[in-house]
Design a protein around this motif. Structure first.
Motif, PDB file in Angstrom:
ATOM      1  N   VAL A   1       0.866  -1.183   0.000  1.00 24.51           N
ATOM      2  CA  VAL A   1       0.000   0.000   0.000  1.00 24.51           C
ATOM      3  C   VAL A   1       0.900   1.230   0.000  1.00 24.51           C
ATOM      4  CG1 VAL A   1      -1.695   1.331   1.310  1.00 24.51           C
ATOM      5  CG2 VAL A   1      -1.857  -1.168   1.263  1.00 24.51           C
ATOM      6  N   ILE A   2       0.584   2.199  -0.868  1.00 26.64           N
ATOM      7  CA  ILE A   2       1.361   3.439  -0.897  1.00 26.64           C
ATOM      8  C   ILE A   2       0.455   4.620  -0.559  1.00 26.64           C
ATOM      9  CG2 ILE A   2       1.021   3.859  -3.391  1.00 26.64           C
ATOM     10  CD1 ILE A   2       3.955   4.936  -3.402  1.00 26.64           C
ATOM     11  N   VAL A   3       1.000   5.561   0.200  1.00 25.33           N
ATOM     12  CA  VAL A   3       0.308   6.815   0.524  1.00 25.33           C
ATOM     13  C   VAL A   3       1.135   7.956  -0.044  1.00 25.33           C
ATOM     14  CG1 VAL A   3      -0.516   8.338   2.356  1.00 25.33           C
ATOM     15  CG2 VAL A   3      -0.635   5.850   2.659  1.00 25.33           C
ATOM     16  N   MET A   4       0.572   8.686  -0.998  1.00 25.45           N
ATOM     17  CA  MET A   4       1.267   9.840  -1.571  1.00 25.45           C
ATOM     18  C   MET A   4       0.904  11.076  -0.754  1.00 25.45           C
ATOM     19  SD  MET A   4       3.055   8.565  -3.957  1.00 25.45           S
ATOM     20  CE  MET A   4       3.610  10.030  -4.846  1.00 25.45           C
ATOM     21  N   ALA A   5       1.875  11.562  -0.005  1.00 25.96           N
ATOM     22  CA  ALA A   5       1.635  12.692   0.901  1.00 25.96           C
ATOM     23  C   ALA A   5       2.849  13.612   0.907  1.00 25.96           C
ATOM     24  CB  ALA A   5       1.360  12.167   2.310  1.00 25.96           C
ATOM     25  N   ALA A   6       3.430  13.823  -0.276  1.00 27.61           N
ATOM     26  CA  ALA A   6       4.698  14.554  -0.376  1.00 27.61           C
ATOM     27  C   ALA A   6       4.552  16.067  -0.271  1.00 27.61           C
ATOM     28  CB  ALA A   6       5.397  14.186  -1.683  1.00 27.61           C
ATOM     29  N   GLY A   7       3.308  16.565  -0.183  1.00 28.30           N
ATOM     30  CA  GLY A   7       3.120  18.006   0.024  1.00 28.30           C
ATOM     31  C   GLY A   7       3.416  18.835  -1.204  1.00 28.30           C
ATOM     32  N   SER A   8       3.792  20.093  -0.971  1.00 29.97           N
ATOM     33  CA  SER A   8       3.976  21.031  -2.081  1.00 29.97           C
ATOM     34  C   SER A   8       5.294  21.772  -1.953  1.00 29.97           C
ATOM     35  CB  SER A   8       2.825  22.040  -2.098  1.00 29.97           C
ATOM     36  OG  SER A   8       2.766  22.725  -0.860  1.00 29.97           O
ATOM     37  N   ILE A   9       5.674  22.425  -3.047  1.00 31.03           N
ATOM     38  CA  ILE A   9       6.847  23.293  -3.063  1.00 31.03           C
ATOM     39  C   ILE A   9       6.405  24.660  -3.586  1.00 31.03           C
ATOM     40  CG2 ILE A   9       8.452  21.370  -3.427  1.00 31.03           C
ATOM     41  CD1 ILE A   9       8.576  22.227  -6.406  1.00 31.03           C
ATOM     42  N   SER A  10       7.260  25.651  -3.457  1.00 30.15           N
ATOM     43  CA  SER A  10       6.926  26.994  -3.964  1.00 30.15           C
ATOM     44  C   SER A  10       6.724  26.954  -5.470  1.00 30.15           C
ATOM     45  CB  SER A  10       8.047  27.990  -3.639  1.00 30.15           C
ATOM     46  OG  SER A  10       8.150  28.179  -2.249  1.00 30.15           O
ATOM     47  N   ARG A  11       5.661  27.627  -5.924  1.00 27.57           N
ATOM     48  CA  ARG A  11       5.418  27.740  -7.364  1.00 27.57           C
ATOM     49  C   ARG A  11       6.024  29.049  -7.835  1.00 27.57           C
ATOM     50  NH1 ARG A  11      -0.229  28.555  -8.030  1.00 27.57           N
ATOM     51  NH2 ARG A  11       0.232  30.764  -8.123  1.00 27.57           N
ATOM     52  N   THR A  12       7.071  28.962  -8.618  1.00 21.26           N
ATOM     53  CA  THR A  12       7.741  30.180  -9.087  1.00 21.26           C
ATOM     54  C   THR A  12       7.378  30.443 -10.542  1.00 21.26           C
ATOM     55  OG1 THR A  12       9.695  28.904  -9.692  1.00 21.26           O
ATOM     56  CG2 THR A  12       9.677  29.900  -7.505  1.00 21.26           C
ATOM     57  N   LEU A  13       7.712  31.633 -11.007  1.00 26.79           N
ATOM     58  CA  LEU A  13       7.465  32.041 -12.389  1.00 26.79           C
ATOM     59  C   LEU A  13       8.795  32.449 -13.010  1.00 26.79           C
ATOM     60  CD1 LEU A  13       4.264  34.197 -11.763  1.00 26.79           C
ATOM     61  CD2 LEU A  13       4.347  31.884 -12.696  1.00 26.79           C
ATOM     62  N   PRO A  14       8.899  32.423 -14.329  1.00 32.02           N
ATOM     63  CA  PRO A  14      10.170  32.797 -14.978  1.00 32.02           C
ATOM     64  C   PRO A  14      10.416  34.304 -14.937  1.00 32.02           C
ATOM     65  CG  PRO A  14       8.516  32.298 -16.629  1.00 32.02           C
ATOM     66  CD  PRO A  14       7.882  31.982 -15.309  1.00 32.02           C
ATOM     67  N   ILE A  15      10.640  34.811 -13.744  1.00 35.55           N
ATOM     68  CA  ILE A  15      10.873  36.250 -13.542  1.00 35.55           C
ATOM     69  C   ILE A  15      12.378  36.478 -13.431  1.00 35.55           C
ATOM     70  CG2 ILE A  15      10.551  38.177 -11.934  1.00 35.55           C
ATOM     71  CD1 ILE A  15       7.862  36.820 -11.142  1.00 35.55           C
ATOM     72  N   PRO A  16      12.937  37.371 -14.231  1.00 33.94           N
ATOM     73  CA  PRO A  16      14.390  37.620 -14.177  1.00 33.94           C
ATOM     74  C   PRO A  16      14.856  37.961 -12.755  1.00 33.94           C
ATOM     75  CG  PRO A  16      13.431  38.736 -16.073  1.00 33.94           C
ATOM     76  CD  PRO A  16      12.285  38.199 -15.272  1.00 33.94           C
ATOM     77  N   GLY A  17      15.856  37.216 -12.279  1.00 38.63           N
ATOM     78  CA  GLY A  17      16.442  37.487 -10.963  1.00 38.63           C
ATOM     79  C   GLY A  17      15.773  36.781  -9.802  1.00 38.63           C
ATOM     80  N   LEU A  18      14.589  36.183 -10.026  1.00 37.71           N
ATOM     81  CA  LEU A  18      13.837  35.607  -8.904  1.00 37.71           C
ATOM     82  C   LEU A  18      14.616  34.507  -8.187  1.00 37.71           C
ATOM     83  CD1 LEU A  18      11.085  35.673  -7.396  1.00 37.71           C
ATOM     84  CD2 LEU A  18      10.333  33.830  -8.912  1.00 37.71           C
ATOM     85  N   ALA A  19      15.173  33.572  -8.952  1.00 40.52           N
ATOM     86  CA  ALA A  19      15.879  32.436  -8.342  1.00 40.52           C
ATOM     87  C   ALA A  19      17.088  32.883  -7.525  1.00 40.52           C
ATOM     88  CB  ALA A  19      16.311  31.447  -9.433  1.00 40.52           C
ATOM     89  N   ASP A  20      17.749  33.965  -7.924  1.00 40.31           N
ATOM     90  CA  ASP A  20      18.961  34.409  -7.234  1.00 40.31           C
ATOM     91  C   ASP A  20      18.686  35.391  -6.097  1.00 40.31           C
ATOM     92  OD1 ASP A  20      20.628  32.925  -8.951  1.00 40.31           O
ATOM     93  OD2 ASP A  20      20.516  34.507 -10.468  1.00 40.31           O
ATOM     94  N   ALA A  21      17.657  36.234  -6.258  1.00 40.99           N
ATOM     95  CA  ALA A  21      17.459  37.325  -5.301  1.00 40.99           C
ATOM     96  C   ALA A  21      16.402  37.055  -4.235  1.00 40.99           C
ATOM     97  CB  ALA A  21      17.103  38.618  -6.051  1.00 40.99           C
ATOM     98  N   ALA A  22      15.509  36.106  -4.482  1.00 42.56           N
ATOM     99  CA  ALA A  22      14.372  35.921  -3.575  1.00 42.56           C
ATOM    100  C   ALA A  22      14.546  34.705  -2.676  1.00 42.56           C
ATOM    101  CB  ALA A  22      13.076  35.807  -4.379  1.00 42.56           C
ATOM    102  N   ILE A  23      13.685  34.613  -1.662  1.00 49.39           N
ATOM    103  CA  ILE A  23      13.651  33.468  -0.752  1.00 49.39           C
ATOM    104  C   ILE A  23      12.189  33.084  -0.545  1.00 49.39           C
ATOM    105  CG2 ILE A  23      13.610  34.971   1.309  1.00 49.39           C
ATOM    106  CD1 ILE A  23      15.228  32.793   2.767  1.00 49.39           C
TER     107      ILE A  23
END
Length: 439
Positions: A111-133
């Protein structure tokens, strides 16, 4: 171990994973003792994070250790394996498990239970991956706290106006629960902290909340949302509605309303998406990328597969045509039905539907400030803040955590909160490296 033991595999140690494991541990204690059933939980972390308390941890009202629950202590009859599932082969009843260290392996299950939750949904915004948290983990919450306080130190220690203005400008993108509560608690903390700086005052701090839609805190309803908006603006917080973050390269923030400025702190809370594990396997997905789930919390068209929480598209039987919201209230309640249905599945008994009418929402807006809409009762200010704390205290797992949380809150009544940045804990070897380089 008996090779015929039924193996229940839970992917994810968040709300659903912890509460499902806890309930199964009690319901199947005889089977676990005899070895006819075994349970495994897989999660990269060895603890469950109670996310509604992250804003209070960031603000210093709660110790970070008290907003997490150690899985091995609570799930003493369950095997905890730290790592991630990279592929689900339900047709073969197995997953590919990649531990945090060491080679990957195949784990079989019944029996498997999928309960891995979620992660932040980001958008392709210039600088977001480097400047934001983001603001989904205890690490992010504490890093933000240290950052805000360190930036007050930086601003107080320089005469350069540009450096000061950049350091004291804080941006939060997304006006749902996470964004509003994070901003409100951090702003409240910064207002307390700034009193200890001779060269800084409250009016030097600039807080900007950016929201793409035309309302904030939609979960508490339009009336309470409007009250929250007025409350934040009265505190001097700039709330920009119907506004998008266009870019933030190097901390240079450009908004769709034409405003552009420098900021050393950009917090992204504009939505979440299911954990990537849902795309790595043969389980059916719906149009939003969630695992297709029935009202009985089984994965559609399968046998022996269950799902709940943020990764699952669970139909809301109390509101036909809609799905259960991805929040803690549903996750905790779904876990109880899910665990009971697993027991029923093992015993070849009919499964029960998950049925829960949404009770409403509560949100904290800093010390002694809050907003609530529960069963149609609308509150704000001190009563809502008290309801927010009471509700979430009742939902924190284990008596141990509840007592520690109450102890933190009680001490806070008599003593001022700490406003010290411990940012060096994020890079503890820097001083040693520097000393070794000059050695």
């Amino acid at each position: 171990m008996d090779h015929k033991a039924k193996h229940i595999l839970i992917v994810g140690g968040g709300y659903v994973g912890l509460y499902t494991g806890l309930r199964l541990q009690r319901a199947l204690r005889r089977e676990l003792k005899s070895g006819s059933v075994r349970i495994t939980v897989i999660d990269p972390q060895s603890y469950m994070t109670y996310q509604p308390f992250l804003p209070e941890a960031a603000a210093g009202n709660l110790s970070p250790r008290h907003v997490v629950t150690p899985l091995r202590r609570v799930l003493s009859k369950v095997r905890i394996r730290n790592g991630k599932v990279t592929k689900v082969h339900h047709a073969n009843r197995s997953v590919t498990f990649e531990p945090n260290a060491g080679p990957s392996e195949e784990i079989e299950y019944d029996v498997i239970v999928m309960a891995a939750g979620s992660i932040s949904r980001t958008l392709p915004i210039p600088g977001l991956a480097d400047a934001a948290i983001g603001f989904k983990s205890v690490g992010e919450a504490i890093a933000l706290r240290n950052r805000v306080l360190a930036l007050l130190d930086r601003a107080d220690s320089t005469d350069d106006e540009e450096v000061r203005r950049r350091a004291l400008t804080f941006v939060v993108v997304g006006a749902g629960f996470a964004g509003v509560e994070a901003l409100a608690e951090l702003e409240d903390m910064a207002r307390d902290a700034v009193k200890y700086y001779d060269r800084l005052s409250e009016k030097d701090l600039r807080w900007v909340l950016v929201e793409a839609s035309d309302r904030i805190l939609p979960e508490v309803g339009p009336e309470m949302g409007r009250w929250t908006l007025e409350e934040l603006r009265e505190r001097g917080i700039e709330v920009k509605m119907k506004t998008l973050l266009k870019s933030c390269e190097g901390g240079h923030v450009v908004l769709s309303d034409g405003d552009a400025f420098e900021s050393a702190t950009i917090v992204w809370t504009a939505g979440v998406k299911p954990s990537p594990v849902v795309n790595a396997g043969d389980l059916p997905l719906d149009e939003r990328g969630r695992i297709m789930t029935t009202t009985k919390l089984t994965v559609s068209g399968t046998n022996g597969a269950f799902a709940a929480g943020d990764v699952a598209g669970v139909p809301d039987v109390t509101n036909p045509g809609q799905y259960c919201a991805p929040n803690a209230q549903h996750a905790v309640r779904q876990a109880k039905v899910l665990a009971d249905n697993i027991v029923r599945h093992l015993q070849d008994r009919p499964l029960r539907e998950y049925r829960h009418k949404y009770a409403g929402s509560v949100a904290g807006l800093g010390l002694h400030k809050g907003v609530a809409n529960v069963y149609g009762v609308k509150l704000h200010g001190l009563p809502a803040w008290f309801m927010h704390r009471t509700y979430h205290l009742s939902r924190v797992p284990t008596v141990n955590r509840k007592v520690r949380v109450v102890a933190d809150w009680t001490l806070a009544l008599f003593f001022k909160r700490e406003t010290v940045s411990l940012g060096e804990i994020e890079s503890p070897r820097d001083d040693f490296r520097a000393a070794a380089a000059t050695g």
